[in-house]
Design a protein around this motif. Structure first.
Motif, PDB file in Angstrom:
ATOM      1  N   ASP A  51       3.236  -2.654   6.203  1.00 23.26           N
ATOM      2  CA  ASP A  51       1.774  -2.630   6.242  1.00 23.26           C
ATOM      3  C   ASP A  51       1.213  -3.728   7.142  1.00 23.26           C
ATOM      4  OD1 ASP A  51       1.640  -0.491   4.552  1.00 23.26           O
ATOM      5  OD2 ASP A  51       1.394  -1.691   2.739  1.00 23.26           O
ATOM      6  N   ALA A  60       0.109  -2.581  10.556  1.00 22.43           N
ATOM      7  CA  ALA A  60      -0.947  -1.575  10.645  1.00 22.43           C
ATOM      8  C   ALA A  60      -2.287  -2.240  10.956  1.00 22.43           C
ATOM      9  CB  ALA A  60      -1.023  -0.800   9.335  1.00 22.43           C
ATOM     10  N   SER A  88      -3.876  -3.790   4.608  1.00 20.24           N
ATOM     11  CA  SER A  88      -2.962  -3.615   5.733  1.00 20.24           C
ATOM     12  C   SER A  88      -3.406  -4.498   6.885  1.00 20.24           C
ATOM     13  CB  SER A  88      -2.919  -2.147   6.193  1.00 20.24           C
ATOM     14  OG  SER A  88      -4.154  -1.752   6.752  1.00 20.24           O
ATOM     15  N   ASP A 119     -10.653  -0.539  15.474  1.00 18.38           N
ATOM     16  CA  ASP A 119      -9.934   0.543  14.799  1.00 18.38           C
ATOM     17  C   ASP A 119     -10.425   0.652  13.356  1.00 18.38           C
ATOM     18  OD1 ASP A 119      -8.216   2.537  14.107  1.00 18.38           O
ATOM     19  OD2 ASP A 119      -6.367   1.415  14.437  1.00 18.38           O
ATOM     20  N   THR A 134      -8.922   5.938   3.937  1.00 18.99           N
ATOM     21  CA  THR A 134      -7.855   6.329   4.855  1.00 18.99           C
ATOM     22  C   THR A 134      -7.043   7.411   4.149  1.00 18.99           C
ATOM     23  OG1 THR A 134      -6.266   4.712   4.020  1.00 18.99           O
ATOM     24  CG2 THR A 134      -7.678   4.005   5.838  1.00 18.99           C
ATOM     25  N   ALA A 152      -1.385   8.954   3.077  1.00 22.25           N
ATOM     26  CA  ALA A 152      -0.132   8.781   3.803  1.00 22.25           C
ATOM     27  C   ALA A 152      -0.164   7.538   4.682  1.00 22.25           C
ATOM     28  CB  ALA A 152       0.150  10.018   4.659  1.00 22.25           C
ATOM     29  N   GLU A 153      -1.368   7.096   5.058  1.00 21.72           N
ATOM     30  CA  GLU A 153      -1.490   5.909   5.906  1.00 21.72           C
ATOM     31  C   GLU A 153      -1.630   4.633   5.089  1.00 21.72           C
ATOM     32  OE1 GLU A 153      -4.649   6.380   8.695  1.00 21.72           O
ATOM     33  OE2 GLU A 153      -3.936   8.330   9.409  1.00 21.72           O
ATOM     34  N   ASN A 154      -2.349   4.714   3.974  1.00 20.02           N
ATOM     35  CA  ASN A 154      -2.543   3.519   3.153  1.00 20.02           C
ATOM     36  C   ASN A 154      -2.852   3.924   1.716  1.00 20.02           C
ATOM     37  OD1 ASN A 154      -4.358   1.215   1.938  1.00 20.02           O
ATOM     38  ND2 ASN A 154      -3.196   0.286   3.601  1.00 20.02           N
TER      39      ASN A 154
END
Length: 643
Positions: free
Chosen positions: A246, A249, A274, A334, A412, A415-417
């Motif tokens: 993490d 990210a 992250s 981002d 999010t 699957a990403e966080n």
């Protein structure tokens, strides 16, 4: 039986201060791995954890003596110890020889610290397994070498993968009971590999073990010379933990608390989900989209030059921006997305079934919002992975559904966080946690649908009619007299020149809601639709009258929340069940008593009476005409009655 040593043993009188400081410093900076043990009943989960605690010297002498005594009492022979008793702390667990609750245990080796969760194997306690897995970096899936891959093996593997656990260990346990046979082991691994590929588990680490005998737990076992992999402890010590991944990210931190001890300091405290952050980095506040720059990273031990995922910090910003609990601070270049409609996988964890259309509290990150779930797109059969049609979800069911929340929130994909993509659902009436979910993505229509501005406002519509819009919501048992009183009320309002419209429960089911039955889920949807129609009518300036049983408080509160304060008038037509049944003008109670009519309110489906109705009508003390007079006077005046 001797204990294997995985950590240096020191005698206090032989240590000097520098040795103690060095040891404590090294221990403090060890990484932490959270993992779970899961699988079917009697696969040896508790025994394995007990062995890990024993071999890592985490048992005090009095605990060991008690353990040996308990082992003899329940029938373990010789010097063998029943290690499961170290973890099965509930009396019911010891009596039944099963795990019911999630048991967390801490232990450490020279290289790493561990928190392990022993999760139940019984299907009825699947929700407890989900709880234990929600914070885990790794899952140890145990399989009894005598039984092979079972239904719960598949269920727990699917859940572990679904929840986002990246590291899977397939521990083929009780190898001593099959004579350490390699062919048996290879067949089980091949069977599991085929299943794992079907559900998307790309890789896993398999090993033959015996939790009871200690084979391949802390060191390679001479009983399995054909196995060339690491011991379980060695693997746990070297696997990469999620927080390390993490850290690479993009930066995200949900604000847990606005720290304002005085007028000279304003910071935003939270756990970094992250990425990394440093003073001077540009950040964006979501959902507002405001930007600023990090001025300081404040901790109890002083300011930091850099902070990474897994650390709890307080950030101060160079600008006075609006930021509060539940907002997300993200890298300016981002940022996270915001939306109010999502597709998600939901694991239902309550005895009462999920009711599509009913509002639940949804806790995601550090914020809580109101969420409404639609009818599931499908339910997953974890044995066959088939996607089955479903109208609702029952205890331990897993399904995919769309849901909407009452305002746009930062998120999010899960699957990403996990921190910003996972959520729990809470019953608004009981405060029970009823479900857990993982967001897949925001629905495209969430960006395509916008409120259309209109020139004629609801206030203008009401002024044109010379009245204040109201929703008179009659609720009560079938046969209580709701429709009779509501009809008289409308006639009286009409005679006074008021603009009104009556929505009767039976009449609505002939058209708008003709596709709905009388299950609890259908009743919720029935009221949701009526509430939306009634809201549109009040927007037109009308006095809307509804006569519905509307048995659930949650749905009546949902409709109340749709309208401005003071416009929803709850009228409880209070008639005792015996009296309503004696009237039985439609013959419905007789059918319900005979079993010919299911899900009938008051007989085999509950009615939740209002707790704070604006008007309370006791039909045993007044006529329908008298009740209507009271209600009309309330609409024209400003006071309420409790008669």
């Amino acid at each position: 039986m001797t204990q294997a040593t995985t950590e240096p043993v020191y005698k206090a009188d032989s240590l000097i201060a520098s040795d103690i400081d060095a040891y404590l410093e090294a221990h403090q900076h060890k990484t932490m791995l959270r993992f779970i043990t899961c699988g079917s009943v009697d696969d040896g989960k508790s025994t394995l954890i007990g062995r890990l605690l024993y071999d890592s010297k985490q048992i005090f002498e009095d605990q060991l003596a008690s353990l040996e005594a308990d082992s003899k009492r329940i029938g373990t022979q010789g010097q063998d110890i029943d290690f499961a008793l170290l973890v099965d702390g509930l009396a019911a667990e010891r009596e039944q020889g099963i795990t019911i609750d999630v048991a967390y245990r801490f232990f450490a080796t020279e290289k790493r610290k561990f928190i392990v969760a022993d999760t139940p194997g019984h299907e009825q306690y699947t929700r407890n397994m989900v709880t234990g897995a929600s914070t885990a970096d790794l899952a140890v899936i145990l399989i009894d070498a005598r039984k092979g891959v079972l239904t719960q093996t598949r269920r727990h593997s699917y859940l572990a993968h679904l929840i986002g656990i990246r590291h899977i260990v397939l521990a083929v346990n009780k190898m001593d009971l099959v004579g350490y046979d390699q062919a048996t082991y290879d067949a089980i691994v091949a069977d599991y590999a085929a299943f794992a590929a079907d559900i998307g588990i790309a890789q896993f680490t398999a090993m033959p073990i015996s939790g009871f005998r200690g084979d391949n737990i802390t060191a390679p076992s001479p009983n399995t010379p054909w196995y060339g992999g690491p011991s379980l402890i060695a693997h746990l010590e070297q696997v990469e933990i999620d927080s390390e991944a993490d850290a690479a990210a993009p930066f995200r931190m949900a604000v847990q608390w606005v720290n304002r001890p005085n007028l000279d300091f304003r910071g935003f405290a939270g756990l970094i989900a992250s990425g990394a952050i440093a003073p001077g980095d540009a950040v964006r506040i979501l959902p507002s989209g405001k930007t600023s720059t990090v001025a300081r990273i404040v901790t109890l031990d002083g300011d930091l030059d850099r902070a990474v995922a897994g650390q709890s910090v307080t950030l101060t910003l160079t600008d006075e921006v609006d930021c509060s609990r539940g907002d997300v601070i993200a890298a300016a270049a981002d940022p996270v997305a915001t939306a109010d409609q999502f597709e998600a996988t939901i694991v239902w964890m309550d005895e009462a079934e999920m009711l599509p259309g009913r509002p639940y509290w949804m806790k995601i990150g550090t914020q809580t919002v109101s969420a409404t779930i639609q009818q599931p797109k499908y339910q997953v059969n974890v044995n066959s992975m088939a996607q089955l049609a479903a109208k609702t979800l029952e205890l331990n069911a897993i399904g995919v559904a769309n849901l909407s929340v009452d305002r746009a929130i930062p998120f999010t994909p899960y699957a990403e966080n996990r921190d910003l993509g996972g959520f729990i659902l809470i019953d608004r009436m009981t405060n029970r946690t009823v479900g857990a979910g993982m967001i897949h993505f925001a629905l495209r229509r969430a960006d395509n649908i916008h409120w259309q501005a209109v020139d004629v406002s609801r206030e203008a519509h009401a002024a044109q009619k010379g009245q204040s819009p109201k929703l008179l919501w009659f609720t009560g048992l079938s046969g209580s007299g709701k429709s009779t009183i509501a009809n008289i009320v409308e006639k009286k309002l009409y005679a006074l020149g008021k603009h009104s419209f009556l929505l009767d429960g039976d009449n609505v089911r002939h058209g708008l809601n003709r596709d709905l039955g009388f299950t609890d889920a259908d009743r919720v949807e029935n009221i949701r639709r009526v509430g939306e129609v009634a809201k549109l009518m009040t927007d037109a300036g009308l006095i809307v009258i509804t006569a519905f049983i509307s048995p659930f408080r949650a749905e009546r509160d949902m409709v109340r929340a749709m309208l401005p304060a003071g416009e929803f008038v709850e009228i409880h037509v209070d008639t005792p069940l015996a009296e309503a049944e004696a009237r039985d003008v439609k013959g419905l109670y007789a059918k319900a008593r005979s079993g010919a009519l299911k899900n009938f309110t008051g007989i085999d489906s509950p009615y939740e009476p209002p707790e704070r109705a604006e008007i309370h009508i006791d039909t045993t003390r007044m006529s329908a005409e008298q009740a209507a007079d009271i209600i009309v006077e309330h609409v024209v005046g400003v006071w309420s009655y409790d008669l």
